[in-house]
Design a protein around this motif. Sequence first.
Motif, PDB file in Angstrom:
ATOM      1  N   ALA A  17       0.836  -1.204   0.000  1.00  0.00           N
ATOM      2  CA  ALA A  17       0.000   0.000   0.000  1.00  0.00           C
ATOM      3  C   ALA A  17       0.873   1.256   0.000  1.00  0.00           C
ATOM      4  O   ALA A  17       0.617   2.197  -0.768  1.00  0.00           O
ATOM      5  CB  ALA A  17      -0.944  -0.006   1.204  1.00  0.00           C
ATOM      6  N   ALA A  18       1.902   1.278   0.839  1.00  0.00           N
ATOM      7  CA  ALA A  18       2.788   2.447   0.901  1.00  0.00           C
ATOM      8  C   ALA A  18       3.489   2.663  -0.436  1.00  0.00           C
ATOM      9  O   ALA A  18       3.609   3.796  -0.915  1.00  0.00           O
ATOM     10  CB  ALA A  18       3.811   2.292   2.019  1.00  0.00           C
ATOM     11  N   SER A  19       3.946   1.591  -1.052  1.00  0.00           N
ATOM     12  CA  SER A  19       4.635   1.696  -2.333  1.00  0.00           C
ATOM     13  C   SER A  19       3.705   2.282  -3.392  1.00  0.00           C
ATOM     14  O   SER A  19       4.092   3.191  -4.142  1.00  0.00           O
ATOM     15  CB  SER A  19       5.139   0.325  -2.766  1.00  0.00           C
ATOM     16  OG  SER A  19       5.819   0.405  -3.993  1.00  0.00           O
ATOM     17  N   ALA A  20       2.493   1.779  -3.462  1.00  0.00           N
ATOM     18  CA  ALA A  20       1.534   2.294  -4.445  1.00  0.00           C
ATOM     19  C   ALA A  20       1.202   3.762  -4.173  1.00  0.00           C
ATOM     20  O   ALA A  20       1.191   4.588  -5.091  1.00  0.00           O
ATOM     21  CB  ALA A  20       0.259   1.451  -4.431  1.00  0.00           C
ATOM     22  N   ILE A  21       0.971   4.101  -2.919  1.00  0.00           N
ATOM     23  CA  ILE A  21       0.610   5.480  -2.557  1.00  0.00           C
ATOM     24  C   ILE A  21       1.751   6.438  -2.876  1.00  0.00           C
ATOM     25  O   ILE A  21       1.537   7.524  -3.425  1.00  0.00           O
ATOM     26  CB  ILE A  21       0.207   5.558  -1.069  1.00  0.00           C
ATOM     27  CG1 ILE A  21      -1.136   4.870  -0.867  1.00  0.00           C
ATOM     28  CG2 ILE A  21       0.161   7.004  -0.588  1.00  0.00           C
ATOM     29  CD1 ILE A  21      -1.493   4.606   0.593  1.00  0.00           C
ATOM     30  N   LEU A  22       2.983   6.056  -2.541  1.00  0.00           N
ATOM     31  CA  LEU A  22       4.126   6.927  -2.800  1.00  0.00           C
ATOM     32  C   LEU A  22       4.347   7.142  -4.302  1.00  0.00           C
ATOM     33  O   LEU A  22       4.768   8.210  -4.726  1.00  0.00           O
ATOM     34  CB  LEU A  22       5.384   6.374  -2.140  1.00  0.00           C
ATOM     35  CG  LEU A  22       5.383   6.447  -0.608  1.00  0.00           C
ATOM     36  CD1 LEU A  22       6.523   5.625  -0.029  1.00  0.00           C
ATOM     37  CD2 LEU A  22       5.460   7.892  -0.140  1.00  0.00           C
ATOM     38  N   LYS A  23       4.057   6.130  -5.106  1.00  0.00           N
ATOM     39  CA  LYS A  23       4.203   6.273  -6.553  1.00  0.00           C
ATOM     40  C   LYS A  23       3.092   7.148  -7.134  1.00  0.00           C
ATOM     41  O   LYS A  23       3.331   7.941  -8.038  1.00  0.00           O
ATOM     42  CB  LYS A  23       4.223   4.906  -7.222  1.00  0.00           C
ATOM     43  CG  LYS A  23       5.517   4.160  -6.976  1.00  0.00           C
ATOM     44  CD  LYS A  23       5.471   2.755  -7.493  1.00  0.00           C
ATOM     45  CE  LYS A  23       6.782   2.065  -7.151  1.00  0.00           C
ATOM     46  NZ  LYS A  23       6.625   0.651  -6.952  1.00  0.00           N
ATOM     47  N   ASP A  26       3.654  10.990  -6.586  1.00  0.00           N
ATOM     48  CA  ASP A  26       4.540  11.663  -7.533  1.00  0.00           C
ATOM     49  C   ASP A  26       4.621  10.818  -8.805  1.00  0.00           C
ATOM     50  O   ASP A  26       5.680  10.301  -9.165  1.00  0.00           O
ATOM     51  CB  ASP A  26       5.922  11.861  -6.902  1.00  0.00           C
ATOM     52  CG  ASP A  26       6.800  12.798  -7.708  1.00  0.00           C
ATOM     53  OD1 ASP A  26       6.324  13.377  -8.700  1.00  0.00           O
ATOM     54  OD2 ASP A  26       7.988  12.930  -7.346  1.00  0.00           O
ATOM     55  N   PHE A  27       3.469  10.681  -9.451  1.00  0.00           N
ATOM     56  CA  PHE A  27       3.360   9.778 -10.602  1.00  0.00           C
ATOM     57  C   PHE A  27       4.294  10.170 -11.739  1.00  0.00           C
ATOM     58  O   PHE A  27       4.922   9.314 -12.359  1.00  0.00           O
ATOM     59  CB  PHE A  27       1.912   9.706 -11.101  1.00  0.00           C
ATOM     60  CG  PHE A  27       1.743   8.739 -12.225  1.00  0.00           C
ATOM     61  CD1 PHE A  27       1.783   7.371 -11.988  1.00  0.00           C
ATOM     62  CD2 PHE A  27       1.578   9.173 -13.524  1.00  0.00           C
ATOM     63  CE1 PHE A  27       1.641   6.458 -13.022  1.00  0.00           C
ATOM     64  CE2 PHE A  27       1.445   8.275 -14.574  1.00  0.00           C
ATOM     65  CZ  PHE A  27       1.466   6.910 -14.312  1.00  0.00           C
ATOM     66  N   ARG A  28       4.412  11.445 -12.047  1.00  0.00           N
ATOM     67  CA  ARG A  28       5.275  11.883 -13.158  1.00  0.00           C
ATOM     68  C   ARG A  28       6.726  11.465 -12.929  1.00  0.00           C
ATOM     69  O   ARG A  28       7.419  11.037 -13.841  1.00  0.00           O
ATOM     70  CB  ARG A  28       5.181  13.395 -13.360  1.00  0.00           C
ATOM     71  CG  ARG A  28       3.829  13.855 -13.802  1.00  0.00           C
ATOM     72  CD  ARG A  28       3.547  13.411 -15.236  1.00  0.00           C
ATOM     73  NE  ARG A  28       2.162  13.693 -15.558  1.00  0.00           N
ATOM     74  CZ  ARG A  28       1.337  12.821 -16.122  1.00  0.00           C
ATOM     75  NH1 ARG A  28       1.757  11.629 -16.457  1.00  0.00           N
ATOM     76  NH2 ARG A  28       0.099  13.143 -16.378  1.00  0.00           N
ATOM     77  N   SER A  29       7.175  11.588 -11.705  1.00  0.00           N
ATOM     78  CA  SER A  29       8.542  11.187 -11.367  1.00  0.00           C
ATOM     79  C   SER A  29       8.708   9.678 -11.551  1.00  0.00           C
ATOM     80  O   SER A  29       9.726   9.214 -12.071  1.00  0.00           O
ATOM     81  CB  SER A  29       8.853  11.596  -9.932  1.00  0.00           C
ATOM     82  OG  SER A  29      10.114  11.132  -9.564  1.00  0.00           O
ATOM     83  N   MET A 103       9.904   2.631  -3.791  1.00  0.00           N
ATOM     84  CA  MET A 103       9.007   3.458  -2.988  1.00  0.00           C
ATOM     85  C   MET A 103       8.896   4.860  -3.587  1.00  0.00           C
ATOM     86  O   MET A 103       8.828   5.848  -2.878  1.00  0.00           O
ATOM     87  CB  MET A 103       9.504   3.545  -1.538  1.00  0.00           C
ATOM     88  CG  MET A 103       9.504   2.235  -0.811  1.00  0.00           C
ATOM     89  SD  MET A 103       7.836   1.601  -0.596  1.00  0.00           S
ATOM     90  CE  MET A 103       8.179  -0.107  -0.287  1.00  0.00           C
ATOM     91  N   GLY A 104       8.927   4.925  -4.892  1.00  0.00           N
ATOM     92  CA  GLY A 104       8.858   6.222  -5.557  1.00  0.00           C
ATOM     93  C   GLY A 104      10.244   6.820  -5.740  1.00  0.00           C
ATOM     94  O   GLY A 104      11.246   6.113  -5.802  1.00  0.00           O
ATOM     95  N   GLU A 105      10.285   8.118  -5.804  1.00  0.00           N
ATOM     96  CA  GLU A 105      11.524   8.858  -6.055  1.00  0.00           C
ATOM     97  C   GLU A 105      12.540   8.652  -4.928  1.00  0.00           C
ATOM     98  O   GLU A 105      12.192   8.704  -3.759  1.00  0.00           O
ATOM     99  CB  GLU A 105      11.218  10.356  -6.192  1.00  0.00           C
ATOM    100  CG  GLU A 105      12.402  11.208  -6.552  1.00  0.00           C
ATOM    101  CD  GLU A 105      12.937  10.940  -7.947  1.00  0.00           C
ATOM    102  OE1 GLU A 105      14.137  11.157  -8.163  1.00  0.00           O
ATOM    103  OE2 GLU A 105      12.169  10.499  -8.810  1.00  0.00           O
ATOM    104  N   SER A 106      13.795   8.398  -5.312  1.00  0.00           N
ATOM    105  CA  SER A 106      14.869   8.225  -4.344  1.00  0.00           C
ATOM    106  C   SER A 106      16.188   8.606  -5.003  1.00  0.00           C
ATOM    107  O   SER A 106      16.360   8.453  -6.208  1.00  0.00           O
ATOM    108  CB  SER A 106      14.940   6.777  -3.866  1.00  0.00           C
ATOM    109  OG  SER A 106      16.067   6.574  -3.050  1.00  0.00           O
TER     110      SER A 106
END
Length: 178
Positions: A17-23, A26-29, A103-106
Amino acid sequence: MTYFLIFGRAFFLVVFAASAILKVRDFRSFERHMAATLPRLRTGVPLLARGVIAVEAVGALSMLLPAPLIFYGFILVLLVCAGFTAYVVNLVRKNGGESCGCMGESRVPASRLHVLRNVVLLLLASVAAVGSWPTAADGPGLVADHLIAAVPAIGTAAAVVLFDDLIALFTLSPKDSD
């Protein structure tokens, strides 16, 4: 095994859930990350990025399935983790300095630590799938059982969600060693 399965449910629910939410946040990133790390799929990146987020959301929701069906939820999580592990191994082999994007941008580049993390996730999902094979004795369990197993699962999931931050925290940069 009951505590382990409760732990696994809570753990994968929070991580996916956290991974999906974080993506999504910041979907464009995330889309740019996918385009940079999968250049051959450039035209399909928007669809693939949405698909990754959808699969993660379904993986999280599958952890809410009742006892006889949770086996299939763990199988789904196992397959998704296997795909993500192959992706991270490919990134590490290319050694292009890209983050895994888990987990999104890093700013932390994918490394053997990320592969190790994913292998541990694969093992956890494998054991949970085997342990959740439906039996006649399956039941909902007590609330106390769920709390005893879920609290450490949520803490452990937080460590996975914040994995890149932890790596950055405990890694000295060349400037810091002077």
